[in-house]
Design a protein around this motif. Structure first.
Motif, PDB file in Angstrom:
ATOM      1  N   THR A  37       0.642  -1.133   0.530  1.00  0.00           N
ATOM      2  CA  THR A  37      -0.277  -0.415   0.197  1.00  0.00           C
ATOM      3  C   THR A  37       1.416   1.124  -0.107  1.00  0.00           C
ATOM      4  N   GLU A  38      -0.054   2.389  -0.724  1.00  0.00           N
ATOM      5  CA  GLU A  38       1.373   3.610  -0.808  1.00  0.00           C
ATOM      6  C   GLU A  38       0.592   4.161  -0.124  1.00  0.00           C
ATOM      7  N   TYR A  39       1.785   5.100   0.816  1.00  0.00           N
ATOM      8  CA  TYR A  39       1.532   6.073   1.561  1.00  0.00           C
ATOM      9  C   TYR A  39       2.289   7.483   1.462  1.00  0.00           C
ATOM     10  N   ALA A  40       2.098   8.680   2.277  1.00  0.00           N
ATOM     11  CA  ALA A  40       2.709   9.653   1.929  1.00  0.00           C
ATOM     12  C   ALA A  40       3.592   9.958   3.338  1.00  0.00           C
ATOM     13  N   ALA A  41       4.790   9.910   3.717  1.00  0.00           N
ATOM     14  CA  ALA A  41       6.324   9.870   4.610  1.00  0.00           C
ATOM     15  C   ALA A  41       5.892  11.680   4.740  1.00  0.00           C
ATOM     16  N   LYS A  42       5.798  12.103   6.436  1.00  0.00           N
ATOM     17  CA  LYS A  42       5.597  13.375   6.413  1.00  0.00           C
ATOM     18  C   LYS A  42       7.300  13.555   7.398  1.00  0.00           C
ATOM     19  N   PHE A  43       8.178  13.559   7.459  1.00  0.00           N
ATOM     20  CA  PHE A  43       9.241  13.931   7.724  1.00  0.00           C
ATOM     21  C   PHE A  43       9.283  15.661   8.761  1.00  0.00           C
ATOM     22  N   ILE A  44       9.104  14.830   9.876  1.00  0.00           N
ATOM     23  CA  ILE A  44       9.104  16.236  10.619  1.00  0.00           C
ATOM     24  C   ILE A  44      10.433  16.757  11.201  1.00  0.00           C
ATOM     25  N   LYS A  45      10.838  17.938  10.483  1.00  0.00           N
ATOM     26  CA  LYS A  45      12.853  18.772  11.219  1.00  0.00           C
ATOM     27  C   LYS A  45      12.193  18.406  13.007  1.00  0.00           C
ATOM     28  N   LYS A  46      12.741  18.150  13.831  1.00  0.00           N
ATOM     29  CA  LYS A  46      12.706  17.712  15.530  1.00  0.00           C
ATOM     30  C   LYS A  46      13.943  19.350  16.155  1.00  0.00           C
ATOM     31  N   ARG A  47      12.882  19.961  16.511  1.00  0.00           N
ATOM     32  CA  ARG A  47      13.681  21.315  17.382  1.00  0.00           C
ATOM     33  C   ARG A  47      15.447  20.822  18.397  1.00  0.00           C
ATOM     34  N   ARG A  48      16.304  21.070  17.764  1.00  0.00           N
ATOM     35  CA  ARG A  48      17.159  20.191  19.131  1.00  0.00           C
ATOM     36  C   ARG A  48      17.089  21.114  20.418  1.00  0.00           C
ATOM     37  N   LEU A  49      16.913  22.154  20.309  1.00  0.00           N
ATOM     38  CA  LEU A  49      17.611  23.022  21.631  1.00  0.00           C
ATOM     39  C   LEU A  49      16.369  23.573  21.965  1.00  0.00           C
ATOM     40  N   SER A  50      15.624  24.540  22.941  1.00  0.00           N
ATOM     41  CA  SER A  50      14.581  24.969  23.444  1.00  0.00           C
ATOM     42  C   SER A  50      14.466  26.309  23.204  1.00  0.00           C
ATOM     43  N   SER A  51      15.898  27.164  23.095  1.00  0.00           N
ATOM     44  CA  SER A  51      16.139  27.966  22.308  1.00  0.00           C
ATOM     45  C   SER A  51      15.979  28.805  20.627  1.00  0.00           C
ATOM     46  N   SER A  52      16.419  27.247  20.056  1.00  0.00           N
ATOM     47  CA  SER A  52      16.756  27.400  18.618  1.00  0.00           C
ATOM     48  C   SER A  52      15.292  27.961  17.945  1.00  0.00           C
ATOM     49  N   ARG A  53      15.387  28.049  16.912  1.00  0.00           N
ATOM     50  CA  ARG A  53      14.144  28.273  16.123  1.00  0.00           C
ATOM     51  C   ARG A  53      13.739  27.338  15.279  1.00  0.00           C
ATOM     52  N   ARG A  54      14.906  26.205  14.651  1.00  0.00           N
ATOM     53  CA  ARG A  54      15.253  25.952  14.098  1.00  0.00           C
ATOM     54  C   ARG A  54      14.373  24.818  14.650  1.00  0.00           C
ATOM     55  N   GLY A  55      13.149  23.542  13.663  1.00  0.00           N
ATOM     56  CA  GLY A  55      13.011  22.306  14.189  1.00  0.00           C
ATOM     57  C   GLY A  55      11.730  22.829  14.248  1.00  0.00           C
ATOM     58  N   VAL A  56      10.803  21.887  14.848  1.00  0.00           N
ATOM     59  CA  VAL A  56       9.464  21.676  15.085  1.00  0.00           C
ATOM     60  C   VAL A  56       9.796  21.487  16.880  1.00  0.00           C
ATOM     61  N   SER A  57       9.547  21.726  16.828  1.00  0.00           N
ATOM     62  CA  SER A  57       9.063  21.784  19.295  1.00  0.00           C
ATOM     63  C   SER A  57       8.025  20.740  19.449  1.00  0.00           C
ATOM     64  N   ARG A  58       9.304  19.783  20.319  1.00  0.00           N
ATOM     65  CA  ARG A  58       8.049  18.352  20.884  1.00  0.00           C
ATOM     66  C   ARG A  58       6.694  18.526  20.854  1.00  0.00           C
ATOM     67  N   GLU A  59       6.439  20.163  21.533  1.00  0.00           N
ATOM     68  CA  GLU A  59       5.692  20.036  22.181  1.00  0.00           C
ATOM     69  C   GLU A  59       4.597  20.012  20.878  1.00  0.00           C
ATOM     70  N   GLU A  60       4.744  20.731  19.773  1.00  0.00           N
ATOM     71  CA  GLU A  60       4.155  21.451  18.489  1.00  0.00           C
ATOM     72  C   GLU A  60       3.781  19.817  18.282  1.00  0.00           C
ATOM     73  N   ILE A  61       5.095  19.191  17.877  1.00  0.00           N
ATOM     74  CA  ILE A  61       4.794  17.445  16.929  1.00  0.00           C
ATOM     75  C   ILE A  61       3.445  16.781  17.763  1.00  0.00           C
ATOM     76  N   GLU A  62       4.316  16.722  19.296  1.00  0.00           N
ATOM     77  CA  GLU A  62       2.855  15.359  19.936  1.00  0.00           C
ATOM     78  C   GLU A  62       1.371  16.406  19.663  1.00  0.00           C
ATOM     79  N   ARG A  63       1.264  17.805  19.965  1.00  0.00           N
ATOM     80  CA  ARG A  63       0.100  18.193  19.350  1.00  0.00           C
ATOM     81  C   ARG A  63      -0.952  17.491  17.922  1.00  0.00           C
ATOM     82  N   GLU A  64      -0.022  17.929  17.163  1.00  0.00           N
ATOM     83  CA  GLU A  64      -0.832  17.487  15.860  1.00  0.00           C
ATOM     84  C   GLU A  64      -0.641  16.003  15.771  1.00  0.00           C
ATOM     85  N   VAL A  65       0.346  15.197  16.455  1.00  0.00           N
ATOM     86  CA  VAL A  65      -0.339  13.880  16.113  1.00  0.00           C
ATOM     87  C   VAL A  65      -1.080  13.462  17.712  1.00  0.00           C
TER      88      VAL A  65
END
Length: 453
Positions: A37-65
């Motif tokens: 079966t074919e699906y779509a794989a969405k790779f979400i880049k995690k934010r490594r440091l809480s002070s960084s603006r790069r990536g998505v925070s753990r809280e935001e990813i968990e909320r979407e999931v």
């Protein structure tokens, strides 16, 4: 993250072509090895440091999931599986291959009111399901309204992208400024408490576009767009709404209301006469004697719409979006003829260059901001290191001073100990002398006593 498979996703799925990307996510087609079966794989880049603006925070990813796990509806994309590695969270989602609703309408270049209600009814059904669970999408727009398969008589709508969706809880006031400027509600612009009503405003904007091909609040700049939204500054231009029924306009009017409490709810929308009837009402008398003309989406408005939507996107725009932009431009070039149309094309090219320059400047500004932030962090680390080295030197000096003091005390103690030993010997000698003297005196006294006796 609890419930996320800590395994290599490629053990279970074969990864294919890239379908699109966002600021911190890439979507690729994939195939499940066990089922095919074919699906779509969405790779979400995690934010490594809480002070960084790069990536998505753990809280935001968990909320979407958590939201995706809770929903199961025929008009909403479904979540199949979740993986996690050191850098990404990978969502395995239902593959929606029919393209965006916007692209589908742009290809058709015309849309009857009845077709609009067929699409809109599906959108409303999906939103009704979300709102029944107190979930607000907050980013409803044509780009997030996909078709499961566009090559069927009645394509099925799929709502996607729950990256900024929230579950609205009673008693918890929620404020934020997010979404796509063209579709956000006045309460978002004005930083007021948000609820499910914001989605209804977005549905009003989408309906306006479905019927006219024009955007009700889109201005020359983002600020002008937001000002138009806050002032609810729109109208039904006769050029684009000459064949539109009053019921359809009433539906839009009841949604584009500034006060969220006075705005139609999703239940109200589904009960509106324009949605409930199959055939269009309020047809003008002159139209009853002739076949209504199919309203054509204005290519100039579509072009403007595409440019503006790209200028408000994150810095790393996707290839698929530029491909869509290119297709629209080709359709415009094919439709426009003559010198006058060529002059218009020249002006439009200038606008395109300006828009693309704006995108580039936004990207450049974003990178500059990141570099400045990194430089500031490095400078702070350097200062802290220098402070630590200074403290270390000070500690070493203090330790040396303490060692010297201890040695001096040890020498002094040794001298005092030697003096004590000398004094002790003297005291012993003196004590022996006294004891000898006492014995002598005692002996003399005894002798005297004997002689006198």
């Amino acid at each position: 993250m609890a419930g996320f498979r800590q395994e290599d996703v490629e053990i279970y799925y074969d990864m294919g072509e890239e379908l699109g990307s966002g600021q911190f996510a890439i979507v690729r087609k994939c195939k499940e090895k066990s089922s095919g079966t074919e699906y779509a794989a969405k790779f979400i880049k995690k934010r490594r440091l809480s002070s960084s603006r790069r990536g998505v925070s753990r809280e935001e990813i968990e909320r979407e999931v958590n939201i995706l796990r809770e929903i199961q509806h025929s008009n909403i994309i479904t979540l199949h599986d979740i993986f996690e590695n050191k850098t990404d969270v990978i969502l395995i989602l239902e593959l929606v291959s029919g393209g965006e609703l916007f692209d589908f309408l742009a290809e058709k270049e015309s849309l009857t009111e009845e077709e609009a209600t067929q699409f809109l009814k599906q959108i409303l059904d999906g939103v009704h399901y979300l709102h029944s669970k107190r979930i607000a999408h907050f980013d409803l727009k044509p780009e997030n309204i996909m078709l499961l398969d566009k090559n069927v008589p009645n394509p099925r709508i799929k709502l996607i992208d729950f990256g900024i969706a929230h579950q609205i809880k009673d008693g918890n006031e929620f404020k934020n400024i997010f979404g796509t400027p063209e579709f956000v509600a006045p309460e978002i612009v004005n930083y007021e408490p948000l609820g499910l009503e914001a989605d209804m405003w977005s549905i009003g904007v989408i309906t306006y576009i479905l019927l006219s091909g024009a955007s009700p609040f889109l201005g020359e700049t983002k600020q002008e767009t937001l000002t138009n939204i806050s002032a609810v500054n729109y109208d039904f231009d006769e050029e684009y709404f000459s064949n539109t029924s009053e019921l359809a306009k009433d539906f839009i009017r009841r949604l584009l209301v500034k006060d969220p409490k006075k705005r139609m709810t999703i239940e109200d929308s589904l009960q509106h006469s324009w949605i409930k009837v199959i055939k269009r009402r309020n047809v003008r008398p002159e139209e009853s004697e002739r076949k209504p003309e199919r309203r054509r989406l204005k290519t100039t408005r579509l072009k403007e719409y595409t440019i503006k939507s790209h200028s408000s996107m994150p810095p790393n725009n996707t290839y698929i979006n530029f491909e869509r932009f290119s297709q629209v431009m080709e359709e415009i070039a094919a439709a426009e003829e003559g010198l006058r149309e060529l002059e218009k094309n020249q002006r439009s090219c200038g606008e395109d260059v300006t828009a693309l320059l704006s995108i580039y400047e936004e990207k450049e500004s974003w990178y500059k901001e990141e570099n400045e932030s990194i430089a500031a962090d490095l400078s702070q680390i350097k200062q802290e290191l220098q402070k630590a080295q200074a403290l270390r030197r000070q500690s070493q000096e203090e330790a040396r001073a303490a060692m010297l003091s201890a040695n001096a005390l040890k020498r002094k103690f040794g001298r005092l100990e030697n003096r004590y030993e000398v004094l002790a010997e003297q005291m012993d000698s003196e004590v022996r002398w006294v004891e000898e003297l006492v014995r002598t005196i005692s002996a003399e006294n005894h002798t005297r006593s004997t002689s006198m006796a």
